[in-house]
Design a protein around this motif. Structure first.
Motif, PDB file in Angstrom:
ATOM      1  N   GLY A 160       0.811  -1.210   0.000  1.00  0.00           N
ATOM      2  CA  GLY A 160       0.000   0.000   0.000  1.00  0.00           C
ATOM      3  C   GLY A 160       0.841   1.255   0.000  1.00  0.00           C
ATOM      4  O   GLY A 160       2.076   1.222   0.053  1.00  0.00           O
ATOM      5  N   ARG A 161       0.163   2.367  -0.076  1.00  0.00           N
ATOM      6  CA  ARG A 161       0.817   3.664  -0.175  1.00  0.00           C
ATOM      7  C   ARG A 161       1.689   3.925   1.045  1.00  0.00           C
ATOM      8  O   ARG A 161       1.291   3.671   2.175  1.00  0.00           O
ATOM      9  CB  ARG A 161      -0.259   4.743  -0.281  1.00  0.00           C
ATOM     10  N   GLY A 162       2.887   4.441   0.772  1.00  0.00           N
ATOM     11  CA  GLY A 162       3.804   4.788   1.850  1.00  0.00           C
ATOM     12  C   GLY A 162       5.242   4.598   1.407  1.00  0.00           C
ATOM     13  O   GLY A 162       5.517   4.306   0.246  1.00  0.00           O
ATOM     14  N   VAL A 163       6.146   4.771   2.355  1.00  0.00           N
ATOM     15  CA  VAL A 163       7.568   4.718   2.043  1.00  0.00           C
ATOM     16  C   VAL A 163       8.237   3.507   2.679  1.00  0.00           C
ATOM     17  O   VAL A 163       7.815   3.034   3.721  1.00  0.00           O
ATOM     18  CB  VAL A 163       8.294   6.010   2.484  1.00  0.00           C
ATOM     19  N   ILE A 164       9.272   3.028   1.996  1.00  0.00           N
ATOM     20  CA  ILE A 164      10.084   1.920   2.491  1.00  0.00           C
ATOM     21  C   ILE A 164      11.533   2.364   2.403  1.00  0.00           C
ATOM     22  O   ILE A 164      12.013   2.760   1.336  1.00  0.00           O
ATOM     23  CB  ILE A 164       9.873   0.654   1.626  1.00  0.00           C
ATOM     24  N   SER A 180       4.074   4.771 -10.967  1.00  0.00           N
ATOM     25  CA  SER A 180       3.322   5.154  -9.768  1.00  0.00           C
ATOM     26  C   SER A 180       4.084   4.782  -8.492  1.00  0.00           C
ATOM     27  O   SER A 180       3.499   4.492  -7.457  1.00  0.00           O
ATOM     28  CB  SER A 180       1.928   4.531  -9.772  1.00  0.00           C
ATOM     29  N   ALA A 181       5.389   4.802  -8.608  1.00  0.00           N
ATOM     30  CA  ALA A 181       6.285   4.664  -7.456  1.00  0.00           C
ATOM     31  C   ALA A 181       7.479   5.559  -7.760  1.00  0.00           C
ATOM     32  O   ALA A 181       7.778   5.836  -8.918  1.00  0.00           O
ATOM     33  CB  ALA A 181       6.735   3.219  -7.263  1.00  0.00           C
ATOM     34  N   SER A 182       8.139   6.031  -6.707  1.00  0.00           N
ATOM     35  CA  SER A 182       9.247   6.960  -6.920  1.00  0.00           C
ATOM     36  C   SER A 182      10.305   6.771  -5.846  1.00  0.00           C
ATOM     37  O   SER A 182      10.167   5.919  -4.964  1.00  0.00           O
ATOM     38  CB  SER A 182       8.727   8.401  -6.931  1.00  0.00           C
ATOM     39  N   LEU A 183      11.345   7.576  -5.953  1.00  0.00           N
ATOM     40  CA  LEU A 183      12.438   7.539  -4.984  1.00  0.00           C
ATOM     41  C   LEU A 183      12.564   8.904  -4.329  1.00  0.00           C
ATOM     42  O   LEU A 183      12.457   9.931  -5.005  1.00  0.00           O
ATOM     43  CB  LEU A 183      13.755   7.184  -5.681  1.00  0.00           C
ATOM     44  N   ILE A 184      12.773   8.901  -3.028  1.00  0.00           N
ATOM     45  CA  ILE A 184      13.016  10.153  -2.311  1.00  0.00           C
ATOM     46  C   ILE A 184      14.184   9.955  -1.349  1.00  0.00           C
ATOM     47  O   ILE A 184      14.429   8.849  -0.870  1.00  0.00           O
ATOM     48  CB  ILE A 184      11.773  10.666  -1.541  1.00  0.00           C
ATOM     49  N   ILE A 185      14.896  11.036  -1.112  1.00  0.00           N
ATOM     50  CA  ILE A 185      15.894  11.080  -0.055  1.00  0.00           C
ATOM     51  C   ILE A 185      15.362  12.079   0.959  1.00  0.00           C
ATOM     52  O   ILE A 185      15.072  13.229   0.621  1.00  0.00           O
ATOM     53  CB  ILE A 185      17.274  11.521  -0.575  1.00  0.00           C
ATOM     54  N   THR A 186      15.208  11.626   2.187  1.00  0.00           N
ATOM     55  CA  THR A 186      14.701  12.510   3.232  1.00  0.00           C
ATOM     56  C   THR A 186      15.187  12.018   4.587  1.00  0.00           C
ATOM     57  O   THR A 186      15.918  11.037   4.675  1.00  0.00           O
ATOM     58  CB  THR A 186      13.159  12.623   3.166  1.00  0.00           C
ATOM     59  N   GLY A 187      14.774  12.717   5.612  1.00  0.00           N
ATOM     60  CA  GLY A 187      15.229  12.414   6.962  1.00  0.00           C
ATOM     61  C   GLY A 187      14.752  11.065   7.466  1.00  0.00           C
ATOM     62  O   GLY A 187      13.628  10.652   7.198  1.00  0.00           O
ATOM     63  N   ASN A 188      15.621  10.403   8.220  1.00  0.00           N
ATOM     64  CA  ASN A 188      15.279   9.102   8.798  1.00  0.00           C
ATOM     65  C   ASN A 188      15.278   9.128  10.330  1.00  0.00           C
ATOM     66  O   ASN A 188      15.149   8.106  10.969  1.00  0.00           O
ATOM     67  CB  ASN A 188      16.237   8.016   8.289  1.00  0.00           C
ATOM     68  N   TYR A 238       1.070  15.828   3.428  1.00  0.00           N
ATOM     69  CA  TYR A 238       1.209  16.911   2.459  1.00  0.00           C
ATOM     70  C   TYR A 238       0.689  16.466   1.091  1.00  0.00           C
ATOM     71  O   TYR A 238      -0.094  17.172   0.447  1.00  0.00           O
ATOM     72  CB  TYR A 238       2.674  17.349   2.358  1.00  0.00           C
ATOM     73  N   PHE A 239       1.131  15.291   0.643  1.00  0.00           N
ATOM     74  CA  PHE A 239       0.703  14.823  -0.668  1.00  0.00           C
ATOM     75  C   PHE A 239      -0.792  14.522  -0.710  1.00  0.00           C
ATOM     76  O   PHE A 239      -1.443  14.725  -1.737  1.00  0.00           O
ATOM     77  CB  PHE A 239       1.523  13.614  -1.117  1.00  0.00           C
ATOM     78  N   LYS A 240      -1.368  14.045   0.379  1.00  0.00           N
ATOM     79  CA  LYS A 240      -2.815  13.805   0.411  1.00  0.00           C
ATOM     80  C   LYS A 240      -3.582  15.101   0.136  1.00  0.00           C
ATOM     81  O   LYS A 240      -4.610  15.088  -0.534  1.00  0.00           O
ATOM     82  CB  LYS A 240      -3.239  13.234   1.768  1.00  0.00           C
ATOM     83  N   LYS A 241      -3.085  16.192   0.680  1.00  0.00           N
ATOM     84  CA  LYS A 241      -3.750  17.488   0.475  1.00  0.00           C
ATOM     85  C   LYS A 241      -3.495  18.043  -0.912  1.00  0.00           C
ATOM     86  O   LYS A 241      -4.392  18.599  -1.546  1.00  0.00           O
ATOM     87  CB  LYS A 241      -3.263  18.500   1.522  1.00  0.00           C
ATOM     88  N   LEU A 248      11.916   4.129  -1.206  1.00  0.00           N
ATOM     89  CA  LEU A 248      10.979   3.854  -2.282  1.00  0.00           C
ATOM     90  C   LEU A 248       9.634   4.366  -1.800  1.00  0.00           C
ATOM     91  O   LEU A 248       9.179   4.008  -0.708  1.00  0.00           O
ATOM     92  CB  LEU A 248      10.904   2.355  -2.577  1.00  0.00           C
ATOM     93  N   TYR A 249       9.005   5.221  -2.591  1.00  0.00           N
ATOM     94  CA  TYR A 249       7.721   5.813  -2.222  1.00  0.00           C
ATOM     95  C   TYR A 249       6.645   5.189  -3.104  1.00  0.00           C
ATOM     96  O   TYR A 249       6.568   5.456  -4.298  1.00  0.00           O
ATOM     97  CB  TYR A 249       7.795   7.326  -2.428  1.00  0.00           C
ATOM     98  N   GLU A 250       5.851   4.337  -2.512  1.00  0.00           N
ATOM     99  CA  GLU A 250       4.751   3.667  -3.222  1.00  0.00           C
ATOM    100  C   GLU A 250       3.542   4.597  -3.224  1.00  0.00           C
ATOM    101  O   GLU A 250       3.140   5.112  -2.179  1.00  0.00           O
ATOM    102  CB  GLU A 250       4.399   2.354  -2.521  1.00  0.00           C
ATOM    103  N   HIS A 251       2.964   4.802  -4.411  1.00  0.00           N
ATOM    104  CA  HIS A 251       1.839   5.728  -4.543  1.00  0.00           C
ATOM    105  C   HIS A 251       0.510   5.031  -4.802  1.00  0.00           C
ATOM    106  O   HIS A 251      -0.507   5.691  -4.967  1.00  0.00           O
ATOM    107  CB  HIS A 251       2.127   6.726  -5.676  1.00  0.00           C
ATOM    108  N   ARG A 252       0.495   3.729  -4.803  1.00  0.00           N
ATOM    109  CA  ARG A 252      -0.743   2.981  -5.033  1.00  0.00           C
ATOM    110  C   ARG A 252      -1.165   2.229  -3.779  1.00  0.00           C
ATOM    111  O   ARG A 252      -0.339   1.892  -2.942  1.00  0.00           O
ATOM    112  CB  ARG A 252      -0.562   1.956  -6.150  1.00  0.00           C
ATOM    113  N   SER A 253      -2.441   1.929  -3.724  1.00  0.00           N
ATOM    114  CA  SER A 253      -2.921   1.069  -2.645  1.00  0.00           C
ATOM    115  C   SER A 253      -2.696  -0.387  -3.055  1.00  0.00           C
ATOM    116  O   SER A 253      -2.305  -0.674  -4.188  1.00  0.00           O
ATOM    117  CB  SER A 253      -4.401   1.342  -2.375  1.00  0.00           C
ATOM    118  N   GLY A 254      -2.902  -1.289  -2.131  1.00  0.00           N
ATOM    119  CA  GLY A 254      -2.735  -2.703  -2.418  1.00  0.00           C
ATOM    120  C   GLY A 254      -1.274  -3.126  -2.413  1.00  0.00           C
ATOM    121  O   GLY A 254      -0.372  -2.322  -2.230  1.00  0.00           O
ATOM    122  N   ASN A 255      -1.064  -4.408  -2.611  1.00  0.00           N
ATOM    123  CA  ASN A 255       0.285  -4.970  -2.649  1.00  0.00           C
ATOM    124  C   ASN A 255       0.847  -4.849  -4.063  1.00  0.00           C
ATOM    125  O   ASN A 255       0.152  -5.138  -5.038  1.00  0.00           O
ATOM    126  CB  ASN A 255       0.270  -6.437  -2.227  1.00  0.00           C
TER     127      ASN A 255
END
Length: 132
Positions: free
Chosen positions: A11-15, A41-49, A61-64, A115-122
């Protein structure tokens, strides 16, 4: 030298894929690592951990800003999240190039590669990792 990394999402979220990418690095003289996700419909981000709330705030933020089921979307091929997933991917990007130091990604102390998943489901996502 290029290798493939397969990541399963739920589902949607980051790994956080930092450790998985580091484990793929093999070329002793490589100075750069290029990571590319082969999906729209998936992307890569570098951000704080350092704080899990940071990632939740990014998703909020993206939901809005990129709502699902916007009635103005014409492309609805795979459901209400389909076009919003494509837009999110365009905004966050499908590739990252990161320096390598001592055989690992040269990320900052509080940075991670996600890895930023932008879809629901597996979903199963394919990434191509190239050492340069």
């Amino acid at each position: 030298m290029s290798q493939t990394l397969i990541v399963s999402t739920q589902g949607r979220g980051v790994i956080d894929i930092t450790a998985q990418v580091n484990a793929q690095l093999k070329k002793a003289d490589a100075q750069l690592c290029h990571v590319f996700v082969t999906h729209t419909s998936a992307s890569l981000i570098i951000t704080g951990n350092e704080d899990p709330d940071l990632l939740l705030d990014v998703e909020d933020y993206f939901k809005k800003q990129v709502a699902d089921a916007d009635p103005n979307y014409r492309h609805k091929g795979q459901g209400d999240f389909d076009m919003s997933g494509h837009i999110r991917s365009i905004l966050t990007g499908e590739a990252k190039t990161i320096p390598i130091i001592n055989g690992k990604l040269a990320l900052g102390k509080f940075q991670g590669l996600y890895l930023y998943e932008h879809r629901s489901g597996n979903n199963t996502r394919k990434l191509i990792i190239t050492e340069l």
